[in-house]
Scaffold this active site. Structure first.
Site, mmCIF file in Angstrom:
data_model
loop_
_atom_site.group_PDB
_atom_site.id
_atom_site.type_symbol
_atom_site.label_atom_id
_atom_site.label_comp_id
_atom_site.label_asym_id
_atom_site.label_seq_id
_atom_site.Cartn_x
_atom_site.Cartn_y
_atom_site.Cartn_z
ATOM 1 N N ASP A 77 -8.848 38.893 64.681
ATOM 2 C CA ASP A 77 -7.775 39.052 65.661
ATOM 3 C C ASP A 77 -6.468 38.432 65.194
ATOM 4 O O ASP A 77 -6.430 37.652 64.237
ATOM 5 C CB ASP A 77 -8.190 38.472 67.010
ATOM 6 C CG ASP A 77 -8.494 36.979 66.944
ATOM 7 O OD1 ASP A 77 -9.086 36.533 65.940
ATOM 8 O OD2 ASP A 77 -8.137 36.249 67.889
ATOM 9 N N GLU A 144 -10.536 34.458 67.688
ATOM 10 C CA GLU A 144 -10.199 33.120 67.206
ATOM 11 C C GLU A 144 -8.949 32.580 67.874
ATOM 12 O O GLU A 144 -8.888 31.418 68.291
ATOM 13 C CB GLU A 144 -10.022 33.155 65.681
ATOM 14 C CG GLU A 144 -9.912 31.776 65.037
ATOM 15 C CD GLU A 144 -8.497 31.236 64.921
ATOM 16 O OE1 GLU A 144 -8.337 30.064 64.525
ATOM 17 O OE2 GLU A 144 -7.537 31.980 65.228
ATOM 18 N N ASP A 168 -8.282 30.856 56.206
ATOM 19 C CA ASP A 168 -7.351 30.855 57.336
ATOM 20 C C ASP A 168 -6.292 29.768 57.206
ATOM 21 O O ASP A 168 -5.835 29.215 58.202
ATOM 22 C CB ASP A 168 -8.136 30.689 58.646
ATOM 23 C CG ASP A 168 -7.301 31.005 59.880
ATOM 24 O OD1 ASP A 168 -6.223 31.596 59.722
ATOM 25 O OD2 ASP A 168 -7.730 30.645 60.985
#
Length: 482
Positions: A77, A144, A168
């Site tokens: 997402d 997330e 990330d």
């Protein structure tokens, strides 16, 4: 536009592909289905759960078959923010990508490089036939950005690996080895409505022009929070004359520092001159305060016709007090790592509902104990104002592991390749790593990624050259995992 002229070609190919699929938090089904079909086409085992999390397995290349699996992790997402005036439906429209020098951007919206670039790298690795690697367990989580709901509901029995690379992070040459705990808190003030009566002149107070940013990664920059600033303006008006609040709204995502907020207020026409004087004085103060951190701050007061109902005086006073007193911004700096925030809170979203004024906040802390201190403050304020205060999501901290074998290997490889030391640090933002550490005993994790700037804002941009270097380094270090 085509990104195929930029290296690494397959990484940018897949980034472009997933950018055509809307994938805001809570809307990941289509992108999850697309990647599941991609894995099936490659003949790889893929598990897709009810939350649209994906776990994809790829055998090790020749000579690596018997090695411990490596977990590669990112999230599907993205944060959906857009500039005022930008026509874009995040539920149905593809992102409009364009290149600006060394940077990839999206036209008027967030880019979704957080964390789409991780997804694209994972897809390129799964597809590649010329990159040496141990068995791979690629996990792409959902939701997330809205509270890590995908990772919190993941079946950790799906993993055999006990070493993991999280993709990330957003600073090249910086290896992350710890992150903050996060909480999503909803603070609800009961809305008591009454007729506007003598308060017949309505005005809109509008706060805009702020930079915004990531509520963890950018909180230390002390940029303006539009909702907090709106509270200051309303407080200034209230201290000068009797006012009533008809509505208030601001922010879009709890983990983004809000760039815009507005309130509809009603006053007695006899107080117009006093209201304007108080407003001008407050604007001067706010402009001075944010002249360096957020020079684009723009606060306006404009006539708005009439209305028929407003919040009762006591209710409005509680709302203004809450906006002034809710913890906001940096609260404590770390004593372990210079320059690192240890505790903060972001007032992320405010909205007027039928029976409540709902304020959604996100405290972050280097430990659960740090977060607890912030939660105690919010709870105390809620009891004083009669507000309801509930937690909807919690994510654990990722504590530093000084014995990390992955860190030692990555640091040595980085120094050998670039002739300089990598930066090793923790971040104040939240990563899903804490959830994985809590559920996979003995897990060794490191987080890395290319340069991404102004995450969670329409100014988000991804460095193309940094992506190429990080991809090359990732492939090399994975090849060393024998």
């Amino acid at each position: 536009m085509s990104l195929l002229s930029y290296e690494p070609k397959r990484v940018f190919y897949y980034f472009d592909a997933i950018s055509q699929i809307p994938r805001g938090s809570g809307n990941e089904k289509s992108v999850s289905d697309y990647i599941a079909a991609f894995a099936k086409q490659l003949g790889l085992k893929c598990v897709q759960d009810a939350y649209y999390n994906l776990v994809i397995y790829k055998p090790g290349t020749p000579g690596y078959e018997g090695q411990m699996p490596l977990i590669l992790q990112g999230h599907l997402d993205m944060v959906c923010e857009k500039n005022t005036g930008t026509v874009h439906d995040f539920e149905s429209d593809p992102l409009k990508l364009y290149v600006d020098g060394d940077y990839l951007r999206a036209d008027g919206t967030t880019l979704g490089a957080d964390n789409g670039i991780a997804v694209a790298m994972c897809m390129a690795l799964l597809e590649a036939g010329d990159i040496a690697h141990p068995p791979l367990e690629v996990v792409l989580t959902s939701d997330e950005e809205a509270g890590m709901g995908g990772a919190l509901n993941l079946d950790f029995g799906l993993f055999k690996g006990r070493r993991m690379i999280n993709l990330d992070s957003s600073t090249e040459g910086s290896f992350i080895v710890g992150c903050a705990a996060g909480t999503i808190a909803e603070y609800k003030i009961p809305a008591i409505w009454e007729a506007s009566g003598e308060f017949t002149q309505f005005y809109t107070v509008n706060v805009k022009g702020l930079t915004g940013g990531h509520s963890g990664g950018d909180i230390h920059l002390e940029r303006g929070n539009a909702i907090r600033i709106l509270g200051n303006v309303l407080s200034a008006l209230e201290s000068t004359a009797d006012i009533r609040i008809a509505s208030v709204r601001g922010g879009m995502k709890v983990n983004a520092i809000p760039r815009e907020a507005e309130a509809l207020v009603a006053i007695n026409p006899d107080d117009i001159s006093k209201i304007h004087a108080a407003f001008d004085a407050c604007v001067a103060d706010m402009s001075m305060f944010f002249r360096v951190a957020d020079p684009g701050l723009d606060i306006t007061l404009s006539a708005a016709g009439t209305g028929d109902k407003v919040l009762a005086a006591a209710c409005g006073e509680k709302l203004i007090a809450s906006l002034i007193l809710l913890p906001s911004g940096v609260l404590i700096m770390s004593r372990d790592i210079a320059g690192l925030v240890a505790s903060s809170s972001n007032i992320g979203v405010i909205e007027t509902l039928t029976d409540t004024i709902k304020i959604t906040c996100m405290p972050r802390g280097a430990s659960n104990a740090h977060n607890h201190q912030t939660e105690v403050k919010i709870d105390a304020l809620a009891r004083l104002t009669g507000a309801e205060f509930v937690f909807t999501q919690r994510s654990p901290a990722w504590p530093l592991n000084p014995e990390s074998g992955l860190l030692a290997m990555f640091a040595a490889s980085y120094k050998h390749k670039y002739g300089k030391e990598a930066k090793v640090t923790a971040i104040h933002a939240g990563l899903e790593c804490g959830i994985f550490v809590d559920n996979l005993p003995g897990l060794d994790i490191i987080s890395m990624g290319p340069d991404i700037h102004d995450l969670h804002t329409p100014d988000e941009r991804l460095s193309i050259s940094s992506t190429a270097r990080v991809w090359e380094f990732l492939c090399e270090v994975i090849g060393q995992m024998k």
